[in-house]
Write a protein that holds these residues in place. Structure first.
Motif, PDB file in Angstrom:
ATOM      1  N   CYS A 144       0.845  -1.193   0.000  1.00 31.05           N
ATOM      2  CA  CYS A 144       0.000   0.000   0.000  1.00 31.05           C
ATOM      3  C   CYS A 144       0.880   1.241   0.000  1.00 31.05           C
ATOM      4  O   CYS A 144       2.051   1.197   0.376  1.00 31.05           O
ATOM      5  CB  CYS A 144      -0.934   0.021   1.209  1.00 31.05           C
ATOM      6  N   CYS A 145       0.282   2.366  -0.420  1.00 32.51           N
ATOM      7  CA  CYS A 145       1.025   3.626  -0.475  1.00 32.51           C
ATOM      8  C   CYS A 145       0.036   4.789  -0.444  1.00 32.51           C
ATOM      9  O   CYS A 145      -0.969   4.772  -1.155  1.00 32.51           O
ATOM     10  CB  CYS A 145       1.875   3.699  -1.745  1.00 32.51           C
ATOM     11  N   PHE A 146       0.323   5.797   0.381  1.00 37.95           N
ATOM     12  CA  PHE A 146      -0.478   7.019   0.397  1.00 37.95           C
ATOM     13  C   PHE A 146      -0.072   7.930  -0.756  1.00 37.95           C
ATOM     14  O   PHE A 146       1.107   7.972  -1.160  1.00 37.95           O
ATOM     15  CB  PHE A 146      -0.244   7.803   1.691  1.00 37.95           C
ATOM     16  N   SER A 147      -1.046   8.695  -1.254  1.00 42.92           N
ATOM     17  CA  SER A 147      -0.708   9.817  -2.130  1.00 42.92           C
ATOM     18  C   SER A 147      -0.016  10.867  -1.278  1.00 42.92           C
ATOM     19  O   SER A 147      -0.138  10.881  -0.047  1.00 42.92           O
ATOM     20  CB  SER A 147      -1.962  10.404  -2.772  1.00 42.92           C
ATOM     21  N   ARG A 148       0.718  11.777  -1.919  1.00 45.40           N
ATOM     22  CA  ARG A 148       1.504  12.748  -1.158  1.00 45.40           C
ATOM     23  C   ARG A 148       0.633  13.698  -0.336  1.00 45.40           C
ATOM     24  O   ARG A 148       1.063  14.208   0.683  1.00 45.40           O
ATOM     25  CB  ARG A 148       2.410  13.527  -2.101  1.00 45.40           C
ATOM     26  N   ASP A 149      -0.608  13.940  -0.779  1.00 41.23           N
ATOM     27  CA  ASP A 149      -1.504  14.817  -0.020  1.00 41.23           C
ATOM     28  C   ASP A 149      -2.330  14.053   1.012  1.00 41.23           C
ATOM     29  O   ASP A 149      -3.109  14.654   1.764  1.00 41.23           O
ATOM     30  CB  ASP A 149      -2.428  15.611  -0.953  1.00 41.23           C
ATOM     31  N   GLY A 150      -2.186  12.735   1.052  1.00 42.80           N
ATOM     32  CA  GLY A 150      -2.866  11.925   2.049  1.00 42.80           C
ATOM     33  C   GLY A 150      -4.331  11.668   1.784  1.00 42.80           C
ATOM     34  O   GLY A 150      -5.016  11.026   2.594  1.00 42.80           O
ATOM     35  N   GLY A 192       1.266  13.124  -7.474  1.00 40.69           N
ATOM     36  CA  GLY A 192       0.074  12.361  -7.149  1.00 40.69           C
ATOM     37  C   GLY A 192      -0.815  12.022  -8.323  1.00 40.69           C
ATOM     38  O   GLY A 192      -1.904  11.468  -8.146  1.00 40.69           O
ATOM     39  N   ASP A 193      -0.366  12.346  -9.547  1.00 43.51           N
ATOM     40  CA  ASP A 193      -1.210  12.099 -10.714  1.00 43.51           C
ATOM     41  C   ASP A 193      -0.993  10.725 -11.340  1.00 43.51           C
ATOM     42  O   ASP A 193      -1.824  10.269 -12.134  1.00 43.51           O
ATOM     43  CB  ASP A 193      -1.007  13.191 -11.765  1.00 43.51           C
ATOM     44  N   HIS A 194       0.102  10.074 -10.996  1.00 45.21           N
ATOM     45  CA  HIS A 194       0.384   8.745 -11.546  1.00 45.21           C
ATOM     46  C   HIS A 194       0.802   7.774 -10.443  1.00 45.21           C
ATOM     47  O   HIS A 194       1.272   8.184  -9.370  1.00 45.21           O
ATOM     48  CB  HIS A 194       1.478   8.813 -12.611  1.00 45.21           C
TER      49      HIS A 194
END
Length: 347
Positions: A144-150, A192-194
């Motif tokens: 799993c991985c969060f987007s940079r803005d959470g 966060g777009d890809h």
């Protein structure tokens, strides 16, 4: 213990009693500062160890502020948060019904996501250890991985599907189904777009985080892709199978550097008859994220220059490292097959 590193490429070795490695990846920097910071040279490093687990460290993740880390062993359905400075237990996250395989902090450190063999991904509040959402899957959740803005989490599953989830509404937003093997690793781009996903089908795929449209399929690996990660600047991706670490130029969509395991000299006192394999790779922490970190089955860990493949730092562990996490400033945490946990600080 401390050694100096002169220049970019001269390597130093050391053997450290109980040594292991661990990985985290989230960093958000202002664009004008990120470029300069990410190419800082490593002038020195220190290594320490903390009380670990009785069996193999299955996952480890360092908090963005580098004050805490979470880890669990191959037998744990509970993951624990520890103080990095003292190694003392700080908070328990109890809710899974089977082994926890992966974990990831949001960039603000307020949330933690955990992936488990119980077919769930759980989103936690890191202040009180409370469950926020439980995301059900068809099969085992591997990564799993969060987007940079959470705002989003991407999960990788044994059913060959990557799913994007909303951290605010607790709903599945997107399912990416173009892999032909289980998902082994996922990573959000800096903007966060890809998302890049790695699979046992020996491919990497780069796809839109909002539409799920695949923009690039990378087929250069010859074995199961075991790890992948966007650099903190977003200009390259590092990935590995057992035999090769690849550095990918994101803009050009091609391999800029291949690092076969046999081209890097072993630092360990190992049996020459046993084959050496790469086990995991990542970007180095914080201002040193220009460099890449790779671990080998012979118990060696290397920090390499991503343009030349030259060894900048190398050290020797008591057991092979299979999980690793980088912080936002200077710290790496590592976990090995004997349960040892190590803290490496770069300067």
């Amino acid at each position: 213990y401390q050694r100096r590193v002169h220049g970019d490429v001269e390597a130093y070795r050391f053997a450290f009693g109980d040594f292991g490695v661990g990985v985290t990846e989230e960093m958000v920097k202002a664009n004008n500062a990120r470029s300069k910071a990410s190419q800082s040279r490593i002038s020195s490093f220190t290594v320490g160890n903390l009380l670990g687990h009785s069996t193999r460290v299955k996952c480890i993740c360092l908090s963005p502020n580098e004050k805490f880390y979470v880890s669990s062993s191959a037998k744990d359905a509970t993951i624990v948060m520890y103080e990095l400075r003292t190694g003392k237990e700080f908070l328990y996250f109890d809710g899974h019904e089977d082994t926890i395989i992966g974990a990831h902090f949001s960039n603000d450190g307020k949330h933690l996501a955990t992936a488990s063999r119980d077919n769930t991904l759980i989103l936690w509040d890191t202040v009180i250890g409370k469950q926020i959402f439980v995301f059900e899957h068809e099969r085992i959740v591997i990564c799993c991985c969060f987007s940079r803005d959470g705002k989003y989490i991407v999960s990788g599953c044994q059913d060959k599907v990557c799913r994007v989830w909303s951290t605010k509404k607790g709903k599945e937003l997107l399912a990416f189904k173009e892999h032909e093997g289980i998902i082994t690793a996922v990573s959000y781009s800096t903007e966060g777009d890809h998302i890049v996903s790695a699979s046992s089908d020996r491919t990497l795929k780069i796809w839109s985080a909002t539409t799920g449209v695949c923009s690039l399929t990378i087929t250069e690996h010859i074995g199961i892709v075991m790890a992948c990660m966007y650099s903190f600047e977003g200009n390259f991706i590092v990935s590995n199978d057992e035999k090769v670490v690849n550095v990918w130029d994101v803009k050009q969509g091609r391999v800029s550097l291949r690092i076969p395991v046999d081209d890097v000299a072993s630092q360990g006192k190992t049996d020459a008859t046993k084959k050496r394999t790469w086990t995991i790779c990542s970007c180095a922490p914080g201002p040193f994220s220009f460099y890449i970190v790779v671990a080998c089955s012979d118990r060696s860990v290397y920090i390499l220059h991503p343009q030349t493949g030259d060894v900048v730092i190398s050290f020797f562990c008591k057991a092979a490292v299979y999980c690793l996490s980088s912080g936002l400033r200077e710290t790496l945490t590592l976990g090995d097959a004997f349960g040892n946990i190590y803290v490496i600080r770069l300067r």
